[in-house]
Design an enzyme around this catalytic site. Structure first.
Site, PDB file in Angstrom:
ATOM      1  N   PRO A   2       0.841  -1.204   0.000  1.00  0.00           N
ATOM      2  CA  PRO A   2       0.000   0.000   0.000  1.00  0.00           C
ATOM      3  C   PRO A   2       0.875   1.252   0.000  1.00  0.00           C
ATOM      4  O   PRO A   2       1.890   1.295   0.677  1.00  0.00           O
ATOM      5  CB  PRO A   2      -0.773  -0.115   1.310  1.00  0.00           C
ATOM      6  N   GLU A   3       0.484   2.261  -0.790  1.00  0.00           N
ATOM      7  CA  GLU A   3       1.248   3.499  -0.849  1.00  0.00           C
ATOM      8  C   GLU A   3       0.515   4.553  -0.023  1.00  0.00           C
ATOM      9  O   GLU A   3      -0.564   4.312   0.498  1.00  0.00           O
ATOM     10  CB  GLU A   3       1.394   3.921  -2.310  1.00  0.00           C
ATOM     11  N   LYS A  51       3.037   6.023   5.069  1.00  0.00           N
ATOM     12  CA  LYS A  51       2.349   4.732   5.007  1.00  0.00           C
ATOM     13  C   LYS A  51       1.968   4.237   6.396  1.00  0.00           C
ATOM     14  O   LYS A  51       1.636   3.071   6.575  1.00  0.00           O
ATOM     15  CB  LYS A  51       3.250   3.720   4.313  1.00  0.00           C
TER      16      LYS A  51
END
Ligand SMILES: [Zn+2]
Length: 287
Positions: A2-3, A51
């Site tokens: 996930p960014e 993040k």
């Protein structure tokens, strides 16, 4: 992985659903959380820094999570995954909040959050726009580092993940292997990347092309070995084990050559992103 845009959306979703609600029951299945109980605490807000996900409660505690490659959250419904994967489950007043396979999970005093996120560079997806000069100055601290490696170092800039470290260099015609200190117009790349990730954080899909906007459409990620969508040359790349920055990568050996100095090609970006909503974002990509 996930960014920053994904985590920002997750934080917003949790905040919208549960802010102001009390936790009525709490189950943890993570050795690092033994003895932790949020029962009775009210969720004040859900925030993202780079993040990192931060869930702040009204008793002065923050639940800190980093999803790395594996973690996810179920927001609202009861999770159907096996119990051992549900590292933490919070019964909120109107639904369930479940952390699945979350590899980094800890509780700390809210006033000590800087100990987990204080080292991060400017946050691309923060509510207020990040200081781009600061980002560029941090990227230049190690001028010999490859561009993609510098972009992924969250101490330089918080939010870019590997998708953007492949796609943005392609869009501006610079190799991810180009030493970051030899890239002229780096601030244009940072501005463009910031516009794109902020637009995607707002809209949803991690779309880097502007085509098929409802989908995660990409130019070359992760298409190593396929033809370059611009010139047809076979794309080169790194497998994860061989990459200097430890992540898979792809680039066109013709239109993203490594040269002694390399200028960010805004003309190319304009053409490639003619349809991308980042062009019209309040955060203007092209100056
Ligand atoms: Zn090419």
């Amino acid at each position: 992985m996930p960014e920053g845009d994904t985590i920002r959306r997750l934080a917003d979703k949790i905040a919208t659903r549960f802010s102001g609600e009390r936790c009525t029951r709490c189950v943890t299945r993570d050795p690092r959380l033994v003895g932790v109980d949020f029962t009775g605490a009210r969720l004040v807000e859900a925030d993202a820094v780079g993040k990192h996900l931060l869930l702040r409660f009204d008793d002065g505690r923050t639940l800190h999570a980093h999803l790395l490659m594996t973690g996810s959250w179920t927001v609202g419904p009861v999770a159907t995954e096996p119990e051992w994967r549900r590292r933490i489950e919070l019964w909120m007043e109107t639904g369930r909040l479940t952390g699945l396979d979350v590899p980094v999970l800890e509780v700390l005093p809210t006033r000590d959050e800087a100990s987990v996120v204080g080292h991060l560079g400017p946050d691309l997806c923060a509510p207020e726009a990040p200081d781009l000069d600061e980002v560029v100055a941090r990227l230049h601290r190690e001028p010999d580092a490859p561009l993609a490696g510098a972009m992924l170092d969250q101490r330089n800039v918080a939010g870019f993940g590997n998708l953007y470290a492949v796609e943005l260099p392609f869009v501006v015609g610079v190799s991810p292997n180009q030493p970051v200190g030899t890239v002229d117009g780096l601030i244009d790349l940072v501005r463009l990347g910031t516009a794109m990730i902020r637009v995607n954080a707002h809209r949803g899909p991690q779309n880097t092309t502007g085509r098929k906007l409802g989908t995660d459409d990409h130019w070359i990620y992760p298409k190593r070995g396929r033809p370059c969508p611009l010139c047809g040359t076979r794309l080169d790349g790194w497998a994860e084990g061989r990459s200097p920055w430890g992540r898979v990568s792809a680039w066109c050996p013709d239109c993203q050559r490594v040269t002694p100095r390399r200028t960010v090609d805004l003309e190319r970006a304009r053409k490639l992103l003619a349809l991308h909503p980042a062009r019209h974002a309040p955060w203007r990509a092209f100056g």
